[in-house]
Motif scaffolding. Structure first.
Motif, PDB file in Angstrom:
ATOM      1  N   MET A 136       0.912  -1.377  -0.153  1.00 54.12           N
ATOM      2  CA  MET A 136      -0.018   0.219  -0.108  1.00 54.12           C
ATOM      3  C   MET A 136       0.865   1.236  -0.148  1.00 54.12           C
ATOM      4  O   MET A 136       1.942   1.219   0.691  1.00 54.12           O
ATOM      5  N   TYR A 137       0.455   2.273  -0.577  1.00 59.00           N
ATOM      6  CA  TYR A 137       1.093   3.577  -0.804  1.00 59.00           C
ATOM      7  C   TYR A 137       0.039   4.662  -1.188  1.00 59.00           C
ATOM      8  O   TYR A 137      -1.172   4.302  -1.630  1.00 59.00           O
ATOM      9  N   ARG A 138       0.592   5.920  -0.961  1.00 57.47           N
ATOM     10  CA  ARG A 138      -0.295   7.073  -1.615  1.00 57.47           C
ATOM     11  C   ARG A 138       0.213   7.401  -2.941  1.00 57.47           C
ATOM     12  O   ARG A 138       1.698   7.452  -3.130  1.00 57.47           O
ATOM     13  N   ASP A 139      -0.474   7.422  -4.191  1.00 57.25           N
ATOM     14  CA  ASP A 139      -0.129   8.255  -5.425  1.00 57.25           C
ATOM     15  C   ASP A 139       0.567   9.595  -5.055  1.00 57.25           C
ATOM     16  O   ASP A 139      -0.287  10.229  -4.882  1.00 57.25           O
ATOM     17  N   PRO A 140       1.834   9.800  -5.297  1.00 59.28           N
ATOM     18  CA  PRO A 140       2.366  11.171  -5.035  1.00 59.28           C
ATOM     19  C   PRO A 140       1.349  12.275  -5.861  1.00 59.28           C
ATOM     20  O   PRO A 140       1.461  13.551  -5.497  1.00 59.28           O
ATOM     21  N   ALA A 141       0.801  11.898  -7.028  1.00 59.17           N
ATOM     22  CA  ALA A 141       0.390  12.988  -7.909  1.00 59.17           C
ATOM     23  C   ALA A 141      -1.228  13.203  -7.391  1.00 59.17           C
ATOM     24  O   ALA A 141      -1.586  14.185  -7.707  1.00 59.17           O
ATOM     25  N   THR A 142      -1.755  12.204  -6.939  1.00 66.00           N
ATOM     26  CA  THR A 142      -3.322  12.535  -6.572  1.00 66.00           C
ATOM     27  C   THR A 142      -3.690  12.173  -5.246  1.00 66.00           C
ATOM     28  O   THR A 142      -4.661  12.524  -4.616  1.00 66.00           O
ATOM     29  N   ASN A 143      -2.515  11.643  -4.380  1.00 62.61           N
ATOM     30  CA  ASN A 143      -2.859  11.319  -3.067  1.00 62.61           C
ATOM     31  C   ASN A 143      -3.834  10.314  -2.583  1.00 62.61           C
ATOM     32  O   ASN A 143      -4.318   9.956  -1.626  1.00 62.61           O
ATOM     33  N   GLU A 144      -4.273   9.547  -3.791  1.00 59.94           N
ATOM     34  CA  GLU A 144      -5.046   8.427  -3.621  1.00 59.94           C
ATOM     35  C   GLU A 144      -4.233   7.099  -3.019  1.00 59.94           C
ATOM     36  O   GLU A 144      -3.046   6.944  -3.262  1.00 59.94           O
ATOM     37  N   ALA A 145      -5.005   6.496  -2.186  1.00 58.56           N
ATOM     38  CA  ALA A 145      -4.655   5.359  -1.492  1.00 58.56           C
ATOM     39  C   ALA A 145      -4.544   4.146  -2.558  1.00 58.56           C
ATOM     40  O   ALA A 145      -5.698   3.955  -3.199  1.00 58.56           O
ATOM     41  N   ILE A 146      -3.338   3.587  -2.822  1.00 56.21           N
ATOM     42  CA  ILE A 146      -3.338   2.419  -3.561  1.00 56.21           C
ATOM     43  C   ILE A 146      -2.922   1.315  -2.915  1.00 56.21           C
ATOM     44  O   ILE A 146      -2.064   1.217  -2.108  1.00 56.21           O
ATOM     45  N   THR A 147      -3.416   0.345  -3.611  1.00 54.35           N
ATOM     46  CA  THR A 147      -3.221  -1.169  -2.997  1.00 54.35           C
ATOM     47  C   THR A 147      -2.858  -2.173  -4.141  1.00 54.35           C
ATOM     48  O   THR A 147      -3.800  -2.437  -4.922  1.00 54.35           O
ATOM     49  N   LEU A 148      -1.831  -2.822  -4.126  1.00 52.76           N
ATOM     50  CA  LEU A 148      -1.362  -3.586  -5.110  1.00 52.76           C
ATOM     51  C   LEU A 148      -0.762  -5.032  -4.450  1.00 52.76           C
ATOM     52  O   LEU A 148      -0.673  -5.250  -3.368  1.00 52.76           O
ATOM     53  N   VAL A 149      -0.904  -6.290  -5.428  1.00 59.96           N
ATOM     54  CA  VAL A 149      -0.404  -7.486  -4.989  1.00 59.96           C
ATOM     55  C   VAL A 149       1.259  -7.148  -4.765  1.00 59.96           C
ATOM     56  O   VAL A 149       1.858  -6.529  -5.470  1.00 59.96           O
ATOM     57  N   ASP A 150       1.843  -7.507  -3.216  1.00 60.37           N
ATOM     58  CA  ASP A 150       2.963  -7.429  -2.881  1.00 60.37           C
ATOM     59  C   ASP A 150       3.890  -8.497  -3.721  1.00 60.37           C
ATOM     60  O   ASP A 150       4.705  -9.306  -2.799  1.00 60.37           O
ATOM     61  N   LYS A 151       4.163  -8.511  -4.948  1.00 67.51           N
ATOM     62  CA  LYS A 151       4.818  -9.407  -5.851  1.00 67.51           C
ATOM     63  C   LYS A 151       5.316  -8.795  -6.984  1.00 67.51           C
ATOM     64  O   LYS A 151       4.567  -8.698  -7.867  1.00 67.51           O
ATOM     65  N   CYS A 152       6.481  -8.760  -7.216  1.00 71.46           N
ATOM     66  CA  CYS A 152       7.104  -8.350  -8.596  1.00 71.46           C
ATOM     67  C   CYS A 152       6.861  -9.317  -9.767  1.00 71.46           C
ATOM     68  O   CYS A 152       6.913 -10.470  -9.480  1.00 71.46           O
ATOM     69  N   PRO A 153       6.150  -9.045 -10.687  1.00 68.63           N
ATOM     70  CA  PRO A 153       5.948  -9.918 -11.402  1.00 68.63           C
ATOM     71  C   PRO A 153       7.249 -10.715 -12.429  1.00 68.63           C
ATOM     72  O   PRO A 153       7.237 -11.370 -13.166  1.00 68.63           O
ATOM     73  N   HIS A 154       8.375  -9.873 -12.071  1.00 73.84           N
ATOM     74  CA  HIS A 154       9.799 -10.287 -12.685  1.00 73.84           C
ATOM     75  C   HIS A 154      10.295 -11.410 -12.226  1.00 73.84           C
ATOM     76  O   HIS A 154      10.431 -12.498 -12.768  1.00 73.84           O
ATOM     77  N   ARG A 155      10.629 -11.318 -10.764  1.00 73.63           N
ATOM     78  CA  ARG A 155      11.273 -12.292  -9.950  1.00 73.63           C
ATOM     79  C   ARG A 155      10.776 -12.875  -8.642  1.00 73.63           C
ATOM     80  O   ARG A 155      11.164 -13.328  -7.824  1.00 73.63           O
ATOM     81  N   SER A 156       9.453 -12.027  -8.576  1.00 71.99           N
ATOM     82  CA  SER A 156       8.459 -12.418  -7.569  1.00 71.99           C
ATOM     83  C   SER A 156       9.142 -11.776  -6.211  1.00 71.99           C
ATOM     84  O   SER A 156       8.778 -12.287  -5.173  1.00 71.99           O
ATOM     85  N   ALA A 157       9.800 -10.840  -6.260  1.00 68.59           N
ATOM     86  CA  ALA A 157      10.410 -10.041  -4.742  1.00 68.59           C
ATOM     87  C   ALA A 157       9.237  -9.320  -4.378  1.00 68.59           C
ATOM     88  O   ALA A 157       8.275  -8.782  -5.062  1.00 68.59           O
ATOM     89  N   PRO A 158       9.374  -9.090  -3.068  1.00 70.59           N
ATOM     90  CA  PRO A 158       8.355  -8.100  -2.480  1.00 70.59           C
ATOM     91  C   PRO A 158       8.580  -6.731  -2.885  1.00 70.59           C
ATOM     92  O   PRO A 158       9.473  -6.143  -2.522  1.00 70.59           O
ATOM     93  N   LEU A 159       7.405  -6.015  -3.460  1.00 68.27           N
ATOM     94  CA  LEU A 159       7.243  -4.596  -3.745  1.00 68.27           C
ATOM     95  C   LEU A 159       7.284  -3.803  -2.497  1.00 68.27           C
ATOM     96  O   LEU A 159       7.776  -2.649  -2.497  1.00 68.27           O
TER      97      LEU A 159
END
Length: 387
Positions: A51-74
């Motif tokens: 989770m984080y805030r979009d710096p441009a909009t201040n919107e709360a963002i939630t994504l899966v915590d896995k990079c699609p490259h090598r499955s590292a935690p984002l």
């Protein structure tokens, strides 16, 4: 619409729709803790999320915590140029989950993206929807549940616990533990007498909630305590609300983050604090004292629940010798069993799919792939086969 009978409400309480834990909004963290400077790792029903805030909009963002490259935690990454950057290889992701930069390659794989969870803010909390995307727009807007709507002083907060949400829910529906577990805070041993607990089913769908239970506690041997009627509500999937006869109204969300863990989200209203709120010093004391005192009470519960959880993991029963004061707990646990049975072990995260395992080859000419472990150069496109 005619009101439903207790039999009809009981059927609805245990129904498939009312035991669906995925398709709900959950208050996960306080809005004040989410920034655009650093991502935050969390879980919801076992799903690892960032989770984080979009710096441009201040919107709360939630994504899966896995990079699609090598499955590292984002979640251990950074916010760079307004984007979430994986700290492993610098891949960057837009707020919609789509990868927009791969520093080590000219092309971005077409399916280099991560799932985005519906996220919103209300009543001072960030709410996340872990269910079906096609159902989120039909769901009521999230709001903190209260039995009363009086203009009282309100305090709220979040505590992260390594306690299963089911045990915490049961704890708050257990009036008989107060005189002993909380003897040094809100309980008195002298108030421990025979309890009469009644329980009925209630319909809160018109208010944007579901079918729950309402419990009343009576102590016939102590008529002096009958002046303050204690009223308990449990509203699936994780709400417990306590009304102390006009003195206070507390709502607890025992948010199931993962098995054996939960976020304890609380919002409390106190009528007797109105006068203190009028003064600057009074407000400062309340802002400090209320969270500290709430945490002290919670830690008294924590010691008992942690030990209970360890014994349950070793094969002990959740309830061995029930007594009438356990009525609300039994009604909750019967509902919880339905939840666990409906999805073959519950609504928990079961693992990542393999849909995106070959993204490194997406958009790269197949002739660029040589034998096992061999690196083949084809102009500006380079790839090493790792299979």
């Amino acid at each position: 619409m005619a009101s439903r009978t207790q039999e009809e409400l009981e059927d609805a309480y245990y129904s498939e729709a009312n035991t669906d834990m995925r398709n709900h909004w959950y208050p996960l963290i306080a809005s004040s803790t989410l920034t655009s400077e650093k991502p935050l790792g969390q879980h919801i029903l076992g799903d690892p999320i960032v989770m984080y805030r979009d710096p441009a909009t201040n919107e709360a963002i939630t994504l899966v915590d896995k990079c699609p490259h090598r499955s590292a935690p984002l979640s251990v990454g950074r916010i760079m140029d307004g984007k979430l950057e994986c700290r492993y290889h610098g891949w960057q992701f837009e707020s919609n989950g789509v990868c927009s930069k791969v520093p080590s390659n000219y092309k971005i794989p077409a399916n280099a993206k991560v799932r985005k969870y519906p996220t919103t803010e209300a009543d001072g909390f960030v709410w996340v929807w872990p269910g079906d995307l096609d159902r989120v727009n039909q769901a009521p807007k999230p709001a903190i549940y209260f039995q009363t709507q009086r203009d009282w002083v309100q305090r709220s907060g979040v505590e992260v616990l390594d306690i299963d949400s089911s045990l915490l829910n049961e704890n708050f529906l257990d009036p008989a533990h107060l005189p002993f577990t909380h003897e040094t805070t809100i309980g008195k041993r002298s108030n421990s007498t025979v309890m009469t607990v009644s329980c009925e089913f209630i319909d809160k769908t018109s208010e944007g909630f579901g079918i729950g239970i309402e419990g009343f506690v009576s102590q016939p041997e102590r008529p002096d305590l009958e002046k303050v009627q204690q009223k308990f509500h449990f509203i699936p999937p994780c709400i417990v609300s306590l009304d102390f006869g006009g003195m206070g109204d507390q709502t607890f969300y025992c948010v199931p983050t993962r098995k054996g863990h939960c976020n304890f989200v609380y919002s409390q209203r106190f009528g007797f604090l109105q006068s203190a709120e009028k003064f600057f010093l009074g407000r400062a004391m309340l802002n400090w004292y209320n969270p500290q005192y709430t945490r002290k009470i919670l830690m008294e519960d924590y010691e008992m629940l942690k030990g209970q959880q360890e014994r349950l993991a070793q094969g002990a029963n959740a309830m061995n010798s029930p007594v009438p004061a356990d009525l609300m707990i039994k009604t909750f646990r019967n509902w919880w069993r339905k939840v666990m049975k409906r999805e073959d072990g519950g609504p928990w995260f079961t693992g990542f799919s393999s849909d995106m395992e070959d993204i490194l080859l997406e958009g790269v000419p197949r002739r660029a792939v040589g034998g096992k472990g061999k690196v083949v150069k084809t102009g500006k496109d380079k790839v090493a086969e790792t299979a």
